[in-house]
Write an enzyme that holds these catalytic residues in place. Structure first.
Site: not given
Length: 245
Positions: A132, A179, A212
């Protein structure tokens, strides 16, 4: 958080109850978590955390998984003492908060950790993995540091910069099809630009049906449908390090 141009929040997902098999150390101005394999191989990996910080148990779990494959692994506090994001915070404040933690300004910390790995851990070959926010940082350092034999950027993407496609060494990019933070259009653009500009080995891999955070914020037993993708992505991460570090 991965998209610097359009910051949106991340769901923390499954927070693992995991204590870790390493220890915390001080590296110059940074605290860090370090775990070492039983036999020193001369290989090390820096793991760059997400917005939830260096103490997140999920990140330490992945670090220890990497250690189990023969690498001294270190998770430094790239926020340098500033508090990480907490799921209880007001998400409306997130865009301003993340501006104070720029994933492309980690060079001072990277330099300190590389020095530590070489002098204190006798590392001769070093890789870097990030998730991330940390995935963005990995992308950045792979354009600047030839010392990293390999990088793995997991759901991190950098937009609107022209200097991000000339990678120094092999880099694996892992994304999720569903995502909410990174669109498939962004992934496609990254792939196109790498084809045009990148001179080293790279791979861009998108995992079907995943969201995600799936690589490090989902338990292996999260669901029968997701489990193979979680395991495959983690295996790909290790295989990339094994091939190039």
């Amino acid at each position: 958080m991965a998209n610097e141009a359009d910051p949106r929040p991340c769901d923390i997902g499954h927070k693992l109850e995991y204590g870790g098999m390493g220890r915390e150390v001080q590296v110059e101005h940074i605290q860090a978590y370090v775990s070492k394999p039983p036999v020193d191989t001369g290989k090390a990996v820096i793991v760059i955390h997400d917005i939830f910080g260096w103490q997140l148990s999920n990140t330490r779990y992945i670090a220890d998984m990497i250690t189990g494959n023969g690498y001294t692994t270190i998770v430094p506090d790239f926020f340098t003492g500033q508090p990480p994001w907490h799921p209880s915070y007001d998400w409306a404040a997130f865009p301003e908060w993340v501006k104070t933690r720029n994933a492309r300004t980690v060079d001072k910390e990277i330099d300190a950790v590389l020095k530590y790995l070489k002098q204190q851990c006798h590392a001769q070959k070093v890789g870097v993995v990030g998730f991330c926010w940390g995935g963005v940082a990995v992308h950045h350092v792979m354009t600047k540091y030839s010392e990293f034999r390999a990088g793995v950027s997991v759901y991190g993407i950098v937009k609107d910069f022209e200097d991000i496609y000339s990678l120094k060494n092999p880099t694996l990019f892992i994304f999720a099809e569903n995502d909410a933070v990174i669109s498939l259009e962004q992934v496609s653009l990254l792939t196109q630009k790498l084809k045009e500009h990148c001179k080293v080995e790279y791979q861009v891999k998108t995992f079907s049906g995943q969201t995600h955070g799936f690589v490090h914020r989902k338990r292996e037993d999260c669901s029968p449908a997701d489990k193979p993708y979680v395991e495959e992505a983690r295996r790909n991460l290790i295989e990339w390090l094994n091939k190039y570090v």
